[in-house]
Enzyme design. Sequence first.
Site, short mmCIF file in Angstrom:
data_model
loop_
_atom_site.label_atom_id
_atom_site.label_comp_id
_atom_site.label_asym_id
_atom_site.label_seq_id
_atom_site.Cartn_x
_atom_site.Cartn_y
_atom_site.Cartn_z
N LYS A 154 -9.46 -57.48 -47.09
CA LYS A 154 -9.07 -57.70 -48.57
C LYS A 154 -10.61 -58.31 -49.12
O LYS A 154 -10.39 -59.87 -48.84
CB LYS A 154 -7.94 -57.55 -49.26
CG LYS A 154 -8.15 -57.70 -51.01
CD LYS A 154 -6.79 -57.63 -51.70
CE LYS A 154 -6.21 -56.84 -51.28
NZ LYS A 154 -5.11 -56.44 -52.23
N VAL A 211 -9.96 -52.94 -49.68
CA VAL A 211 -10.03 -53.43 -48.87
C VAL A 211 -10.39 -52.44 -47.31
O VAL A 211 -10.54 -51.06 -47.49
CB VAL A 211 -8.12 -52.41 -48.73
CG1 VAL A 211 -7.70 -52.63 -47.49
CG2 VAL A 211 -7.38 -53.58 -49.68
N GLY A 256 -9.10 -51.26 -55.77
CA GLY A 256 -8.56 -51.13 -57.30
C GLY A 256 -9.57 -52.35 -57.84
O GLY A 256 -10.56 -52.34 -57.33
N GLY A 257 -8.42 -52.12 -58.97
CA GLY A 257 -9.20 -53.43 -59.75
C GLY A 257 -9.88 -54.86 -58.98
O GLY A 257 -10.55 -55.48 -59.43
N ASP A 310 2.68 -57.60 -60.29
CA ASP A 310 2.65 -56.41 -60.10
C ASP A 310 3.24 -55.39 -59.65
O ASP A 310 2.48 -54.15 -58.80
CB ASP A 310 1.07 -56.49 -60.52
CG ASP A 310 0.25 -54.81 -60.75
OD1 ASP A 310 0.61 -54.03 -61.75
OD2 ASP A 310 -0.88 -54.15 -60.16
#
Length: 218
Positions: free
Chosen positions: A85, A70, A65-66, A179
């Site tokens: 992560k 992971v 992701g940004g 988020d």
Amino acid sequence: MYGGERAFNDPTEGENSGKSTKMHDPNPLDPTRSSPNEASDRQTREIRVPDRIGRYQVQGLLGKGGFGIVYRAYDEKLDRTVAIKVPHDDLIEQAEDLNTYFDEARILAQLDHPNIIPVHDLGSADDFPCYVVSAYVEGDSLGERMRATRSSYTEAAKLIATLADAVHHAHKQGLVHRDIKPSNVLVGTDGGVYLVDFGLALREERIGTGSRRPGTPP
């Protein structure tokens, strides 16, 4: 699969971010510091799957992701599968950024709630200056589940109440997620619901010091 940024939340779903700007942002966990070109480069960048990260044997890629990547890994010492992560290098270029990430990870490790993925370990290695090890949970993101089937009103209400309790627990520890979305909620094969991907989390006392538009853009 584990929740973190899934392919720590569907990290493959709409997570766009990039390299930090030259001006120091007091919130290094905020992925809004990127330009569109840098975000595009990150999405198309080939991901190298290492053999090991620290003491952990990497078994494969869970997602990206940004904020980071992971991996699924095996903890030989404790004989268990975990999710690791690793933040993107450009988000921890500065020593202050790295220290802030470590501080936030330590805060997450203190969260003790049945519906928040627990943090097991925090470390650094030669090729990985920072990584966070969390529990691995087999399942799908809520976003995937919503596309596959429709929940009843009762089921939806129970899920929201469960997540609200998890968020309340984090707030009591002074931590704001920032988020929350279907791709950052994991539904395990055991039926459990878990709030994941605190990559944008911010201590309550630091609210207002970073970007005014945190989270995933609509």
